[in-house]
Design an enzyme around this catalytic site. Structure first.
Site, PDB file in Angstrom:
ATOM      1  N   CYS A 157      19.585  40.835  41.637  1.00 39.31           N
ATOM      2  CA  CYS A 157      20.108  41.006  40.383  1.00 39.31           C
ATOM      3  C   CYS A 157      21.552  41.504  40.177  1.00 39.31           C
ATOM      4  O   CYS A 157      22.114  41.136  39.143  1.00 39.31           O
ATOM      5  CB  CYS A 157      19.208  42.470  40.066  1.00 39.31           C
ATOM      6  SG  CYS A 157      17.452  42.191  39.950  1.00 39.31           S
ATOM      7  N   VAL A 176      23.900  40.210  37.530  1.00 37.02           N
ATOM      8  CA  VAL A 176      24.400  41.097  36.395  1.00 37.02           C
ATOM      9  C   VAL A 176      26.060  40.874  36.359  1.00 37.02           C
ATOM     10  O   VAL A 176      26.664  40.770  35.174  1.00 37.02           O
ATOM     11  CB  VAL A 176      24.172  42.527  36.696  1.00 37.02           C
ATOM     12  CG1 VAL A 176      24.918  43.249  35.435  1.00 37.02           C
ATOM     13  CG2 VAL A 176      22.736  42.734  36.517  1.00 37.02           C
TER      14      VAL A 176
END
Lengths: 509, 451
Positions: free
Chosen positions: A151, A155
């Site tokens: 993640c 991001v």
């Protein structure tokens, strides 16, 4: 004679006087409710009102039945010879994945991470990647490094392609070292999506310089998919194809590295699909995926658009018609007939099914797990006359859910079943209270639920932490039918015996 | 979490790792090396054993999907901590923020489960998209009427050990000292860094009971939220796992004047020492005498069983690879059995740990700072060791290499604490070494292939 190692069972422990005393002392610190209040609350959570409220829940997931993308990416990556999975992101993710696979397969599992920290969050992860690739290559000497993201990298929006190119420019890794990659954020999809993305990354990268030939090489490709039984299943599929005399390539064969023999050495890399095999796969006759949900998007487009190959994804070789259909399809494409030996195996599987039919016919069950696996198991249990009641799939698409629902409505055994895509195991609890079932099918995470509902749990799925050796057995093929039946029927019979009073305990079943 | 807080925590002054260094800080991970867990992991495993609280992971599915019920911290009562709660963020939440979802999630848990407290864990994603955990917890706590504790330990801030510390910091800020015990008791103790793996705390409780010492809180094995809130009323803190929560012990000394010491319940010698030290720090003469008498009595009770095992184990060589307190305390426990510990891992050890190791094993003791599987196997072979004691991630590497193995980390199923635990540890070690399967594995195959 050795002295028995005594560990007092904790259930027994808490009935001892000294522990009753310490438990009473602890009450002072608990926000304890009275037994009446507890009973009342439990009764409420079993009510129809609560069922409705539970399904109205939108912002909260309780006891999910899925895991995240990079986990799947790692399982795809270790199926290739000499491949070190490399996680681009913060280090904890890699540690979790390793623990997960070690606990499920009871095998060492190698993977590295480039340990991004808050500096990387601000300035991007390129520095970590260059240093990480350099260290990992120097330390572990892989033939391939398969990069997947977490993640955190997603991001920020790290550009893997550019980072890897720059790493080569800086001399962190040799030019010729293949570094396939995939974007696998946890907040999109699930572990099966991650498998799909990494598999595409591997195949695309390793075969990008291979030219298409005018005539195919007569082989077929097999993509096993995200499968907790991968070791047993890949071996079973190999055996079947060998019996048929079909020439094949398994793409992402992790059955060796996840089941290395004990020879006194630790092998970081062991077996797996070679780069040469992937090159050959480029010109195969067709590709078969054994679990369609594991190749839903990326791999399908690669095969169809880039490689221009026929792609067979809809048949899972599990259950009698599943295996039949799959074999017919393989036979049709390769022109090889199904041999007598397999015919005999089919007969034996059928024999097992009729032997066990009495104990499964009319039994109601609940099931959860990954879409393709769940669907195939539901089909098989219906072949045995069992009736699915609740089908919970956290990571299934709406389209898949509707299609399965429609199929069930057309079946005498499935017409009362309901498919709940996007639901979790806390939803399943409510469902099992409202409409009780006879057994539950799923992974280790269903253990507490099964105990509360007082039904046996048939362990089929991933992860299975609390039982040994299951991944070594096949669930695919005719042999797989016998295995699944063995586990299911014998677990149900154990349950019958455990619950039998003095009058019902029987020697013959 | 702001950077200055992180930096400050990195410079924990009581940690001698940092003492006398100009640029003091905890070790940071090297990219590209197989590494351990992250700060989120560390924070969650520190707090999740608080059994009656709800634990919500604010992040994408992986953070809870890969972690729930993954350690054997047992509970004697509530099982709320066994539930996996998560906001399960998707693409949209990453773009538009996850605060609303978290707010609703916490309200839902408060309304349906009414736990004494709700812990909310920040993860990499929610930290990076800028969800303001602290403000949100404050707001929702007021609305829901339940303490909602922010645990701001996203994975990227560092290692698992650092996460332990962040969790401790959150407890110091939000929980410890917020409640008073109902009854008075003269002798109170906290065990800090005891997680009740395989029920190990329960091996110690009867000993404390026999000495009439009240355990206020075991942080955090089999703990209740309100126990944590009353920790400031202890007479003494015992640090069971040295590096994990040192900041809690130090700050409690500064703030409440509670003395602390580092001890271990592994091995009967260490157990006796720990009990007597607790008594001494409480400072009651009668209590000290009782503790000394108990140590003598218990040691004598297990002596015949231990003696039998010592006969089987004496002279055998062990390689130990584990973290923190176990790096020295299990050395002592094994030496009491007449075994020789050839090397021990020090990756997660403090300078005090290392000093103790040197004291026990001598100056030439081999310390392994990096536990790559090949390195461990190399050390094992070089010393001709008989057994490896380590954690689950090394278990199957060892077994592949035909090395008898005992799990002494979080996946262990046998409690090794206290006097009976020492006998069990000895039994487990002997059982692994003497396993007939290993004898067979080391015998050449009958069909001629050389090993």
């Amino acid at each position: 004679m050795t002295e028995q190692l005594k560990v007092r069972d904790h259930n027994e422990l808490f009935h001892l006087e000294e522990y009753q005393v310490s438990r009473d002392k602890k009450k002072e610190f608990e926000k304890g409710a009275s037994p009446e209040k507890l009973a009342e609350t439990r009764a409420y959570t079993c009510s129809e009102d609560y069922l409705k409220k539970n399904f109205d829940r939108k912002a909260l997931t309780i006891n999910p039945a899925k895991a995240c993308q990079p986990l799947g990416a790692l399982l795809a990556a270790v199926g290739f010879d000499g491949c070190m999975p490399y996680v681009h992101g913060s280090q904890g993710c890699a540690a979790y994945f390793r623990s997960h696979f070690i606990r499920h397969f009871k095998e060492p599992f190698a993977a590295v991470s480039d340990s991004m920290t808050e500096d990387a969050a601000v300035f991007g992860g390129q520095k970590n990647m260059i240093e990480g690739l350099k260290n990992a290559y120097a330390l572990y000497k892989p033939k391939i490094m398969a990069v997947s993201t977490t993640c955190m990298a997603e991001v920020i929006g790290d550009d893997l392609n550019a980072f890897i190119k720059n790493s080569r420019k800086e001399g962190a890794v040799p030019d010729g070292l293949p570094i396939p990659f995939a974007h696998t954020p946890s907040f999109v999809g699930s572990h099966v999506t991650g498998y799909d993305n990494m598999m595409r990354g591997m195949l695309f990268h390793l075969a990008q310089n291979v030219k298409a030939t005018e005539k195919d090489n007569g082989k077929i490709n097999i993509i096993p998919g995200f499968d907790g039984f991968t070791v047993g299943n890949i071996r079973e599929i190999r055996r079947i194809l060998d019996l048929m005399g079909v020439d094949y390539i398994i793409l992402g064969d992790n059955s060796e590295t996840l089941d290395t023999p004990q020879d006194g050495e630790y092998h970081m890399y062991y077996g797996g699909t070679t780069i040469e095999e992937v090159a050959q796969a480029r010109n195969a006759k067709a590709t078969f995926a054994l679990l369609p949900d594991s190749v839903e998007k990326s791999v399908t487009t690669l095969m169809k658009d880039d490689w221009g190959q026929p792609f067979e994804a809809s048949i899972v070789p599990l259950g009698l018609s599943g295996v039949d259909n799959w074999l017919m399809k393989v036979s049709e494409i390769t022109g090889k007939p199904v041999p007598k030996a397999l015919e005999a195996e089919r007969g034996r599987a059928l024999d097992a099914m009729t032997d066990s039919g009495y104990y499964l016919h009319g039994k109601r069950f609940a099931i959860y797990g990954d879409p393709s696996y769940v669907e195939a198991l539901v089909d098989f249990y219906m072949e045995m006359g069992a009736e699915p009641a609740h089908i919970v799939v956290t990571n299934g698409s709406k389209r898949w859910g509707r299609a399965l629902q429609k199929k069930l409505e057309g079946s005498d055994f499935g017409k009362n079943a309901k498919v709940h895509h996007g639901a979790d195991l806390w939803h399943l609890r409510s469902l099992m209270i409202a409409e009780p079932v006879d057994f539950l099918v799923g992974n280790t995470h269903g253990k507490i639920l099964a105990r509360e509902m007082k039904v046996p749990l048939i362990r089929l799925g991933f992860p299975i932490f609390d039982r040994h050796h299951l991944h070594r057995y096949a669930t695919f093929g005719y042999q797989g039918i016998i295995n699944i039946l063995q586990w299911t029927v014998n677990t149900l019979l154990d349950d019958v015996d455990n619950k039998a009073g003095d009058f019902n305990l029987d020697f013959v079943r | 979490m702001n950077l200055s807080t992180i930096r400050e925590l990195y410079k924990e002054p009581a940690c001698s790792h940092n003492a006398g260094k100009k640029d003091a800080s905890c070790p940071r991970p090297t990219p590209g090396k197989a590494a351990g867990g992250c700060s989120f992991d560390g924070a969650q495993i520190t707090l999740a054993p608080i059994t009656d609280a709800a634990h919500v992971v604010h992040g994408p599915i992986g953070c809870v999907g890969n972690t729930w019920n993954n350690r054997g911290s047992l509970s004697s009562g509530p099982r709320m901590n066994r539930m996996a709660f998560t906001t399960d963020l998707n693409n949209n939440d990453v773009v538009f923020g996850g605060e609303k979802k978290l707010y609703k999630a916490v309200r839902e848990i408060a309304a349906k489960y009414s736990p004494p407290a709700i812990f909310v864990y920040q993860t990499c994603v929610t930290s990076m998209i800028g969800d303001d955990l602290e403000a949100l917890c404050k707001a929702v706590s007021a609305k829901a009427g339940v303490p909602v504790i922010p645990v701001d330990a996203p994975g990227f801030t560092g290692t698992k050990n650092f996460g332990n510390r962040l969790a401790g910091d959150s407890l110091l800020k939000n929980v410890i000292g917020t409640r008073e015990p109902v009854t008075y008791h003269p002798f109170n103790v906290n065990l800090i860094g005891e997680f009740n793996i395989a029920g190990e705390l329960w091996g110690i409780l009867p000993l404390l009971d026999r000495l009439n010492i009240r355990l206020i809180c075991s942080l955090s094995g089999d703990a209740r939220f309100h126990e944590v809130a009353m920790m400031h009323r202890a007479n003494v803190n015992m640090m069971v796992c040295s590096r994990a929560l040192l900041n809690v012990a130090r700050r409690m000394k500064e703030k409440y004047g509670i003395p602390y010491f580092e001890g271990s319940f592994y091995g009967s010698g260490n157990t006796s020492e720990a009990l007597i030290t607790i008594a001494r720090l409480i400072g009651d003469e009668g209590l000290i005498k009782r503790a000394e008498a108990l140590a003598v009595e218990e040691t004598a009770r297990i002596a015949p069983r231990l003696e039998k095992l010592r006969e089987r184990l004496s002279g055998k060589k062990a390689l130990l690879y584990t973290g923190g307190v176990k790096s020295w305390s299990i050395v002592g426990a094994l030496q009491e059995l007449g075994m020789k510990v050839v090397a021990t891992g020090t990756k997660k050890s403090t300078e005090e740990d290392k000093a103790r190791i040197k004291n026990l094993m001598g100056e030439e003791a081999e310390l392994i700072s990096e536990g790559a599987p090949r390195k461990l196997l190399e050390v094992f072979k070089r010393h001709g060791a008989d057994i490896l004691l380590a954690g689950g991630r090394n278990q199957y590497t060892a077994l592949k290499a035909r090395i008898p193995f005992v799990d002494v980390n979080q996946e262990r199923h046998i409690p090794f604490t206290g006097y009976d635990g020492h006998v069990r540890l000895a039994g487990a070690v002997a059982g692994a070494i003497e396993s007939p399967a290993f004898r067979m594995a080391r015998t050449p195959e009958p069909f001629g292939d050389p090993l």
